[in-house]
Design a protein around this motif. Structure first.
Motif, mmCIF file in Angstrom:
data_model
loop_
_atom_site.group_PDB
_atom_site.id
_atom_site.type_symbol
_atom_site.label_atom_id
_atom_site.label_comp_id
_atom_site.label_asym_id
_atom_site.label_seq_id
_atom_site.Cartn_x
_atom_site.Cartn_y
_atom_site.Cartn_z
ATOM 1 N N GLN A 1 -3.390 5.586 -8.373
ATOM 2 C CA GLN A 1 -3.641 4.706 -9.511
ATOM 3 C C GLN A 1 -4.299 5.462 -10.666
ATOM 4 N N LYS B 1 0.817 -1.205 0.000
ATOM 5 C CA LYS B 1 0.000 0.000 0.000
ATOM 6 C C LYS B 1 0.845 1.248 0.000
ATOM 7 N N HIS B 2 0.241 2.315 -0.461
ATOM 8 C CA HIS B 2 0.972 3.547 -0.677
ATOM 9 C C HIS B 2 0.806 4.531 0.455
ATOM 10 N N VAL C 1 -4.485 -1.764 -0.871
ATOM 11 C CA VAL C 1 -3.554 -2.660 -1.546
ATOM 12 C C VAL C 1 -3.796 -4.098 -1.112
ATOM 13 N N GLN D 1 5.958 7.169 -1.640
ATOM 14 C CA GLN D 1 4.728 6.396 -1.560
ATOM 15 C C GLN D 1 3.572 7.336 -1.232
ATOM 16 N N GLN D 2 2.411 7.011 -1.759
ATOM 17 C CA GLN D 2 1.251 7.885 -1.651
ATOM 18 C C GLN D 2 0.280 7.412 -0.577
ATOM 19 N N THR E 1 -11.238 7.590 -1.473
ATOM 20 C CA THR E 1 -10.942 6.228 -1.012
ATOM 21 C C THR E 1 -12.178 5.573 -0.420
ATOM 22 N N TRP F 1 -3.918 5.660 -2.257
ATOM 23 C CA TRP F 1 -3.573 4.681 -3.289
ATOM 24 C C TRP F 1 -4.508 4.780 -4.485
ATOM 25 N N CYS G 1 2.908 -0.204 -6.203
ATOM 26 C CA CYS G 1 3.657 1.061 -6.204
ATOM 27 C C CYS G 1 3.773 1.594 -7.624
#
Length: 522
Positions: free
Chosen positions: A412, A40-41, A157, A404-405, A190, A408, A292
């Motif tokens: 994407q 996961k981001h 993720v 990393q975000q 999200t 996520w 990622c």
């Protein structure tokens, strides 16, 4: 001899089919089959977004003459969570991209947090905090997935890779007994995405349909059988037919390796049997790309140098051939399947994968015994050319992330572009990859569901005022070659970020890059 080879191939295929359909019953009821593996981001508003007015995109320290475009602090109306790094300028959301030193500082911060809490390894799933310090070694996918997403919310993720059975088992994981790390709440985007995913699970979108699976397999089997039969009397036609079959077999295998359930597990060796591709090697590489996507220094799909550069590199990492990368792109693309074959054989031998080794042995027996060498080599390179042309266009011209975000889902969407095919042949040839965003958001869903899923993903983007990126098939290919040409013509950029970094991902087994490969050439 021709009929003997065709008969051998059909017997092998028949044996596989008999085994599959005698031991696997594809469910028709809408039972829960959710997704995934682990990853996961996390945050950072360090997004490099190519600008239409930019002469070329660069990643690294800005210069006075640079046309760098990046995203700074999000606006009040944005669903993006608070960033880790402060923007370089508070004047506008066009702060320059961070130099390699900024990325190193962020990595040091993360390592410092982990060092301070060495006895715990917190990770959030579905709103619950777990301590995976003692359990990480038991994770089937490897410890790097746990280490790479420690101190983060890995919910999206996790569900992008795990089955319903794996999801149910999370309740057995040890809970965190100390105050959890401070993380921002999930964004509105999200939360909407999670509601959509739950709806799709309840409606049975993840269920496999036997006749649609058969429809995917039939062209592959027919092309391989006819191509094998014509290999000696009509080698040029056989080469084309086998290349089309090999390309399609790659997409079918891609669907099976992503999929969850007994049927997909049984068909996991499909790619090794028809293309000589190890499912283990491929999934280790490909799942990281999904987790990622377009993250600089982590995603192996954008580690194309020294053959291709997606941004102007540091002079120390530059290549004299970069100025011609848009010219020699197609010949280099054709090597893709040959390279995957070499990596597959290496993985099978070094990891002692007996089962996959058996499938590879059957494949190479057919390749060497039934095909002239011109057809054997020709179809591999032609299939590599078609596949590489398709797989490179969906991400390489989109947003790149230097960290990393947190969000996520937003990451994407920003890193992905769909392709609108214009005819039934192209729809088949692209093998579901034209629905790249749908695939990245719901990777374990059967690919034949994506066309019907597009309106719901478009609605999700529209509700949150996010661009749903799509081009025609010719336009998306032209866009990618245009980016290669822009970067080819750009001057080297001092302090530009490297494509490879020494992280937990580079230290995993079978990684494409290691710490020893990161030395800057003299």
């Amino acid at each position: 001899m021709r009929w003997h080879c065709v008969l051998l191939l059909l017997q092998l295929i028949s044996a596989v089919q008999c085994y599959v359909y005698s031991s696997v019953r594809i469910p028709r009821t809408a039972r829960t089959r959710r997704s995934a593996l682990d990853c996961k981001h996390e945050p950072a508003d360090t997004v490099w977004k190519p600008s239409a007015s930019a002469d070329v995109a660069t990643v690294g320290k800005p210069s006075a003459s640079s046309d760098v475009v990046t995203v700074g602090k999000p606006s009040a109306s944005s669903d993006v969570v608070v960033a880790i790094l402060e923007p370089a300028s508070a004047a506008a959301p066009t702060a320059t991209a961070p130099a390699s030193g900024s990325a190193a500082a962020s990595v040091a911060d993360v390592q410092g947090r982990r060092g301070a809490a060495r006895e715990s390894l917190p990770l959030r799933l579905d709103g619950e905090w777990y301590d995976l310090h003692a359990w990480r070694a038991a994770h089937p996918g490897g410890t790097h997935w746990i280490d790479g997403f420690a101190h983060r919310d890995a919910t999206d993720v996790f569900h992008a890779f795990h089955s319903a059975d794996a999801t149910a088992m999370t309740k057995r994981l040890p809970r965190l007994r100390m105050p959890p790390p401070s993380l921002p709440p999930p964004s509105d985007l999200t939360l909407s995405f999670r509601r959509l995913r739950d709806e799709l699970v309840r409606e049975g979108w993840y269920e496999r349909v036997w006749w649609r699976e058969a429809a995917n397999l039939t062209p592959v089997l027919a092309l391989f059988a006819i191509g094998s039969h014509l290999a000696r009397p009509m080698p040029w036609l056989a080469t084309v037919l086998l290349a089309l079959g090999s390309t399609s077999a790659g997409w079918v295998a891609h669907d099976f390796v992503h999929g969850r359930g007994r049927f997909c597990a049984t068909m996991r060796g499909f790619g090794a049997l028809f293309n000589g591709h190890s499912a283990t090697w491929w999934s280790n590489k490909h799942n990281l790309h999904h987790a990622c996507t377009n993250q600089v220094g982590v995603d192996e799909d954008i580690m194309a140098d020294p053959f291709f550069f997606l941004w102007a590199p540091d002079p120390a990492r530059d290549s004299r051939w970069r100025r011609l990368q848009h010219v020699y792109a197609l010949p280099v693309y054709s090597v893709l399947f040959a390279l995957w074959r070499l990596n597959s054989v290496r993985t099978v031998f070094t990891s002692r994968l007996v089962g996959e080794g058996a499938w590879l042995a059957v494949h190479y027996t057919w390749l060497l015994a039934c095909l002239p060498w011109q057809v054997a080599l020709g179809h591999v390179f032609l299939a590599g050319l078609m596949t590489a042309t398709i797989v490179t266009v969906s991400h390489q011209t989109e947003d790149l992330y230097h960290e990393q975000q947190h969000d996520w889902v937003r990451a994407q969407i920003g890193a992905t572009r769909d392709a609108a095919t214009s005819n039934p042949f192209s729809e088949w040839l692209w093998g579901g990859m034209q629905y790249q965003l749908e695939h990245h958001l719901f990777p374990t869903m059967p690919r034949y569901r994506y066309a019907q899923l597009v309106p719901r993903v478009q609605q999700l983007c529209a509700e949150h005022q996010i661009e749903y990126r799509v081009d025609g098939e010719a336009a998306v290919v032209a866009r990618n070659f245009g980016r290669l040409r822009e970067v080819a013509e750009a001057p080297a950029q001092p302090d530009a970020l490297a494509t490879r970094t020494d992280t937990v991902w580079s230290r995993r087994q079978s990684a494409a890059w290691t710490a020893s490969s990161l030395t800057v050439p003299a």
